[in-house]
Design a protein around this motif. Structure first.
Motif: not given
Length: 137
Positions: A78-87
């Motif tokens: 499972e991968t999760r990317e949050d561009e807003r928080n750069n995580s």
């Protein structure tokens, strides 16, 4: 006595004791196995396993001698990317459950039939009928 009761009923201790109670009600967070049933008919041994929510490709059946092993394995990434928080988060989940049963005879793997439908795995293993040997007088 009242002081002792208050001590055990206050928040930190009470929460800890409730957690202990829950632990001993169910000591393992995941079931150690799945429900398995073995029936015997005149011609077959019928093994039924309840596997709700399991995909066909996650089930492995192995026969060795008179042992039958059913293994359910689930590997997910499972991968999760949050561009807003750069995580970026990656989680690997592996679940494994296995049950082995012993039959009173050897299993001929070529004659075994297995079907899986609606979360129910059914395996039919033909019984081998021996010959009756009569005793001479």
């Amino acid at each position: 006595m009242k002081s002792m009761n208050e001590f055990f009923n206050e928040k930190p201790i009470k929460g800890f004791l409730q957690t202990m109670d829950e632990f001993f009600k169910r000591p393992f967070p995941f079931d150690a196995g799945f429900r398995l049933d073995l029936r015997e008919t005149d011609n077959d041994y019928i093994v039924t396993a309840e596997l709700p929510g399991v995909k066909r490709e996650q089930i492995h059946i192995h026969a060795n001698g008179n042992y039958l092993t059913i293994t359910v394995e689930n590997n997910e990434l499972e991968t999760r990317e949050d561009e807003r928080n750069n995580s970026f988060q990656r989680k690997y989940l592996r679940q494994h459950s296995s049950r082995t049963i012993t039959l009173p005879q050897s299993i001929n793997e070529k004659l075994v039939k297995a079907s899986y439908r609606d979360g129910l795995l059914q395996i039919k293993i033909p019984r081998i009928k021996g010959t009756v040997i009569e005793i001479d007088d």
